[in-house]
Design a protein around this motif. Structure first.
Motif, mmCIF file in Angstrom:
data_model
loop_
_atom_site.group_PDB
_atom_site.id
_atom_site.type_symbol
_atom_site.label_atom_id
_atom_site.label_comp_id
_atom_site.label_asym_id
_atom_site.label_seq_id
_atom_site.Cartn_x
_atom_site.Cartn_y
_atom_site.Cartn_z
ATOM 1 N N ASP A 167 -55.555 32.608 12.536
ATOM 2 C CA ASP A 167 -55.405 31.645 11.453
ATOM 3 C C ASP A 167 -54.854 30.362 12.076
ATOM 4 O OD1 ASP A 167 -56.074 33.741 9.785
ATOM 5 O OD2 ASP A 167 -53.992 34.170 9.226
ATOM 6 N N THR A 168 -55.392 29.215 11.687
ATOM 7 C CA THR A 168 -54.947 27.960 12.286
ATOM 8 C C THR A 168 -54.589 26.925 11.226
ATOM 9 O OG1 THR A 168 -57.204 27.061 12.429
ATOM 10 C CG2 THR A 168 -56.386 28.308 14.323
ATOM 11 N N LYS A 169 -53.777 25.968 11.633
ATOM 12 C CA LYS A 169 -53.432 24.817 10.797
ATOM 13 C C LYS A 169 -53.658 23.556 11.610
ATOM 14 C CE LYS A 169 -49.158 23.400 10.271
ATOM 15 N NZ LYS A 169 -47.736 23.277 9.843
ATOM 16 N N THR A 170 -54.426 22.611 11.056
ATOM 17 C CA THR A 170 -54.685 21.330 11.709
ATOM 18 C C THR A 170 -54.180 20.207 10.813
ATOM 19 O OG1 THR A 170 -56.660 22.166 12.830
ATOM 20 C CG2 THR A 170 -56.450 19.781 12.639
ATOM 21 N N THR A 171 -53.351 19.333 11.364
ATOM 22 C CA THR A 171 -52.876 18.161 10.642
ATOM 23 C C THR A 171 -53.214 16.928 11.464
ATOM 24 O OG1 THR A 171 -50.687 18.417 11.658
ATOM 25 C CG2 THR A 171 -51.001 19.362 9.466
ATOM 26 N N GLY A 172 -53.439 15.803 10.791
ATOM 27 C CA GLY A 172 -53.782 14.600 11.539
ATOM 28 C C GLY A 172 -53.810 13.365 10.676
ATOM 29 N N ILE A 173 -54.116 12.251 11.326
ATOM 30 C CA ILE A 173 -54.229 10.968 10.656
ATOM 31 C C ILE A 173 -55.306 10.140 11.351
ATOM 32 C CG2 ILE A 173 -52.395 9.941 12.056
ATOM 33 C CD1 ILE A 173 -51.657 8.252 9.570
ATOM 34 N N ASP A 174 -56.087 9.404 10.580
ATOM 35 C CA ASP A 174 -57.105 8.487 11.099
ATOM 36 C C ASP A 174 -56.833 7.093 10.543
ATOM 37 O OD1 ASP A 174 -58.583 10.374 12.566
ATOM 38 O OD2 ASP A 174 -59.688 10.989 10.785
ATOM 39 N N ILE A 175 -56.807 6.109 11.437
ATOM 40 C CA ILE A 175 -56.585 4.715 11.049
ATOM 41 C C ILE A 175 -57.724 3.876 11.616
ATOM 42 C CG2 ILE A 175 -55.009 2.734 11.157
ATOM 43 C CD1 ILE A 175 -52.744 4.750 11.713
ATOM 44 N N VAL A 176 -58.338 3.053 10.780
ATOM 45 C CA VAL A 176 -59.458 2.211 11.198
ATOM 46 C C VAL A 176 -59.235 0.798 10.669
ATOM 47 C CG1 VAL A 176 -61.952 1.847 11.121
ATOM 48 C CG2 VAL A 176 -61.037 4.183 11.156
ATOM 49 N N ALA A 177 -59.395 -0.195 11.544
ATOM 50 C CA ALA A 177 -59.232 -1.593 11.145
ATOM 51 C C ALA A 177 -60.357 -2.429 11.728
ATOM 52 C CB ALA A 177 -57.885 -2.139 11.612
ATOM 53 N N GLN A 178 -60.732 -3.492 11.000
ATOM 54 C CA GLN A 178 -61.765 -4.416 11.471
ATOM 55 C C GLN A 178 -61.428 -5.829 10.997
ATOM 56 O OE1 GLN A 178 -66.056 -4.788 9.916
ATOM 57 N NE2 GLN A 178 -66.331 -3.595 11.808
ATOM 58 N N TYR A 179 -61.630 -6.792 11.902
ATOM 59 C CA TYR A 179 -61.371 -8.192 11.567
ATOM 60 C C TYR A 179 -62.501 -9.045 12.134
ATOM 61 C CZ TYR A 179 -59.102 -12.737 11.182
ATOM 62 O OH TYR A 179 -58.814 -14.041 10.871
ATOM 63 N N THR A 180 -63.068 -9.900 11.307
ATOM 64 C CA THR A 180 -64.205 -10.732 11.702
ATOM 65 C C THR A 180 -63.834 -12.203 11.621
ATOM 66 O OG1 THR A 180 -65.796 -9.084 10.908
ATOM 67 C CG2 THR A 180 -66.596 -11.332 11.223
ATOM 68 N N VAL A 181 -64.174 -12.946 12.681
ATOM 69 C CA VAL A 181 -63.937 -14.385 12.731
ATOM 70 C C VAL A 181 -65.284 -15.096 12.706
ATOM 71 C CG1 VAL A 181 -62.942 -16.292 14.051
ATOM 72 C CG2 VAL A 181 -61.827 -14.036 14.060
ATOM 73 N N GLN A 182 -65.486 -15.964 11.720
ATOM 74 C CA GLN A 182 -66.694 -16.777 11.649
ATOM 75 C C GLN A 182 -66.405 -18.102 12.343
ATOM 76 O OE1 GLN A 182 -69.568 -15.453 10.046
ATOM 77 N NE2 GLN A 182 -70.539 -17.092 11.248
ATOM 78 N N MET A 183 -67.050 -18.340 13.484
ATOM 79 C CA MET A 183 -66.730 -19.494 14.313
ATOM 80 C C MET A 183 -67.540 -20.720 13.896
ATOM 81 S SD MET A 183 -66.490 -17.373 17.902
ATOM 82 C CE MET A 183 -65.397 -18.531 18.720
ATOM 83 N N ASP A 184 -67.079 -21.905 14.353
ATOM 84 C CA ASP A 184 -67.700 -23.163 13.945
ATOM 85 C C ASP A 184 -69.126 -23.323 14.443
ATOM 86 O OD1 ASP A 184 -65.395 -23.857 12.624
ATOM 87 O OD2 ASP A 184 -64.547 -24.989 14.313
ATOM 88 N N ASN A 185 -69.453 -22.678 15.548
ATOM 89 C CA ASN A 185 -70.802 -22.803 16.112
ATOM 90 C C ASN A 185 -71.770 -21.753 15.560
ATOM 91 O OD1 ASN A 185 -69.714 -20.567 17.310
ATOM 92 N ND2 ASN A 185 -70.260 -21.146 19.411
ATOM 93 N N ASP A 186 -71.416 -21.194 14.388
ATOM 94 C CA ASP A 186 -72.214 -20.174 13.713
ATOM 95 C C ASP A 186 -72.204 -18.826 14.429
ATOM 96 O OD1 ASP A 186 -72.952 -21.819 11.613
ATOM 97 O OD2 ASP A 186 -74.712 -22.572 12.670
ATOM 98 N N ALA A 187 -71.348 -18.685 15.418
ATOM 99 C CA ALA A 187 -71.184 -17.387 16.074
ATOM 100 C C ALA A 187 -70.192 -16.533 15.273
ATOM 101 C CB ALA A 187 -70.695 -17.573 17.503
ATOM 102 N N LYS A 188 -70.266 -15.265 15.503
ATOM 103 C CA LYS A 188 -69.373 -14.329 14.809
ATOM 104 C C LYS A 188 -68.711 -13.419 15.832
ATOM 105 C CE LYS A 188 -71.109 -11.064 12.193
ATOM 106 N NZ LYS A 188 -71.756 -10.400 11.028
ATOM 107 N N LEU A 189 -67.395 -13.266 15.707
ATOM 108 C CA LEU A 189 -66.622 -12.413 16.607
ATOM 109 C C LEU A 189 -65.925 -11.354 15.764
ATOM 110 C CD1 LEU A 189 -65.536 -11.775 19.445
ATOM 111 C CD2 LEU A 189 -63.676 -13.406 18.995
ATOM 112 N N THR A 190 -66.243 -10.094 16.046
ATOM 113 C CA THR A 190 -65.689 -8.981 15.276
ATOM 114 C C THR A 190 -64.837 -8.094 16.170
ATOM 115 O OG1 THR A 190 -67.606 -8.952 13.806
ATOM 116 C CG2 THR A 190 -66.239 -6.992 13.833
ATOM 117 N N PHE A 191 -63.609 -7.832 15.733
ATOM 118 C CA PHE A 191 -62.686 -6.940 16.445
ATOM 119 C C PHE A 191 -62.597 -5.618 15.690
ATOM 120 C CE2 PHE A 191 -61.243 -11.252 17.352
ATOM 121 C CZ PHE A 191 -61.145 -11.243 18.736
ATOM 122 N N ASP A 192 -62.682 -4.512 16.443
ATOM 123 C CA ASP A 192 -62.572 -3.175 15.859
ATOM 124 C C ASP A 192 -61.452 -2.419 16.544
ATOM 125 O OD1 ASP A 192 -65.105 -2.846 14.086
ATOM 126 O OD2 ASP A 192 -65.868 -3.669 15.967
#
Length: 339
Positions: A167-192
């Motif tokens: 018999d087993t017990k599993t405990t945990g946590i998942d965290i996910v974040a995303q941030y997107t920067v829309q740049m002046d030259n119409d480029a897009k930079l996304t951080f994950d």
């Protein structure tokens, strides 16, 4: 209700070999406002034995303790060996699980989610440890050394089985974040960024055999493999830059430490970061060229220290488990054509 969403489901299953079961699930989501919400679930589960777990069998020659070659039998349920050792037919696993978390999205550029969970599995189907001869080496009395006499009669040195051992017990946590920067030259930079942590513990060990106590059927080395054989921690930090037809991506992946001690010497694999990179160019709407690499810095798992004789026999990076693959860097060029 306008802010509250509830869900429920019920499921009935009937298997000719594993019996019937009724399981259910309850879910909720509560929107505090347009940007923030809580969510959660509670459920029960049922998993019948797979065909492979019920009927797989093989005889192989493996490296036993101290590097000695040993003929080993993996005996299917209902076989002569399994029956004689008191191993009962497999039954279904049952489980209970619960999750609770939140989702936060204040605008189109940023999002954050976090979820905690717990999963309890009863009668979990696992491959047992190797059952080896008992009693003195020259013993021939079934009353004194029944396992040794049985294995010797079949000309094998060890045996293992699929069985509902733990018999087993599993405990945990998942965290996910995303941030997107829309740049002046119409480029897009996304951080994950993401982080996951889970911990599995063996709550109980069962044995239906009168010959094999629980700590023999599923010993300390098997418990360690369940509890520490996979990374507890997993993380990712990445970024993607895109402009017009170009796309640049970098992803840093962390695999936590692992540990195992089957066959004697313990292997400890350190946690390490691996980096993937790629550059893509859209030649047309249907043709894309990509150049990149996985594990571009050619990182390898920790070497097996003090593991004699296994590293000398070629198992430099461990035997049972590794935090990630041992093939090193992989580099590629690729053309995608969609039609």
């Amino acid at each position: 209700a306008e802010k509250l969403l509830l869900g429920a489901a019920i499921r009935y299953e009937d298997y000719s070999d594993a019996g019937s079961n009724t399981s259910g699930k309850f879910t909720f989501r509560y929107n505090v406002n347009d940007a923030f919400s809580f969510r959660g679930s509670a459920s029960t589960g049922f998993r019948a034995p797979s065909v492979q777990q019920e009927f797989f069998s093989q005889v192989s020659t493996t490296l036993g303790s101290g590097g000695v070659l040993t003929d080993t039998v993996t005996a299917r349920q209902g076989s002569f060996l399994a029956t004689e050792l008191g191993i009962e037919p497999l039954k279904a696993e049952t489980s209970r699980s619960a999750t609770f978390g939140f989702a936060y999205r204040p605008n189109e550029r940023f999002s954050l989610t976090a979820d905690m969970y717990r999963i309890d599995i009863d009668d979990r189907i696992v491959l047992s440890g190797y059952v080896t001869p008992d009693g003195p080496a020259n013993c021939t009395d079934p009353a004194v050394c029944p396992v040794r006499v049985l294995l010797k009669s079949l000309n094998v040195g060890a045996a293992n089985f699929f069985t509902n051992a733990i018999d087993t017990k599993t405990t945990g946590i998942d965290i996910v974040a995303q941030y997107t920067v829309q740049m002046d030259n119409d480029a897009k930079l996304t951080f994950d960024a993401s982080y996951g942590y889970n911990r599995t513990r063996v709550k109980a060990i069962h044995s239906t055999s009168s010959f094999l106590p629980p700590n023999v059927l599923f010993g300390a080395e098997q418990v360690r493999l369940i509890e520490e054989g996979l990374p507890n921690s997993r993380a990712n930090l990445g970024a993607t830059y895109s402009k017009d037809q170009w796309r640049f991506n970098i992803s840093n992946n962390y695999y936590g430490s692992v540990s195992a001690e089957g066959f004697g010497p313990r292997y400890n694999g350190d946690g390490k970061w691996l980096t993937d990179m790629s550059v893509s160019y859209d030649v047309t709407d249907s043709v894309k060229i990509t150049v990149g690499g996985n594990n571009v810095f050619d990182v390898y798992p920790s070497k097996w220290k003090n593991g004699f004789p296994f590293p000398e026999l070629g198992f430099v990076y461990g035997w049972e488990t590794l935090p990630f693959g041992l093939n090193g860097g992989y580099y590629y060029g690729r053309v995608n054509w969609s039609f």
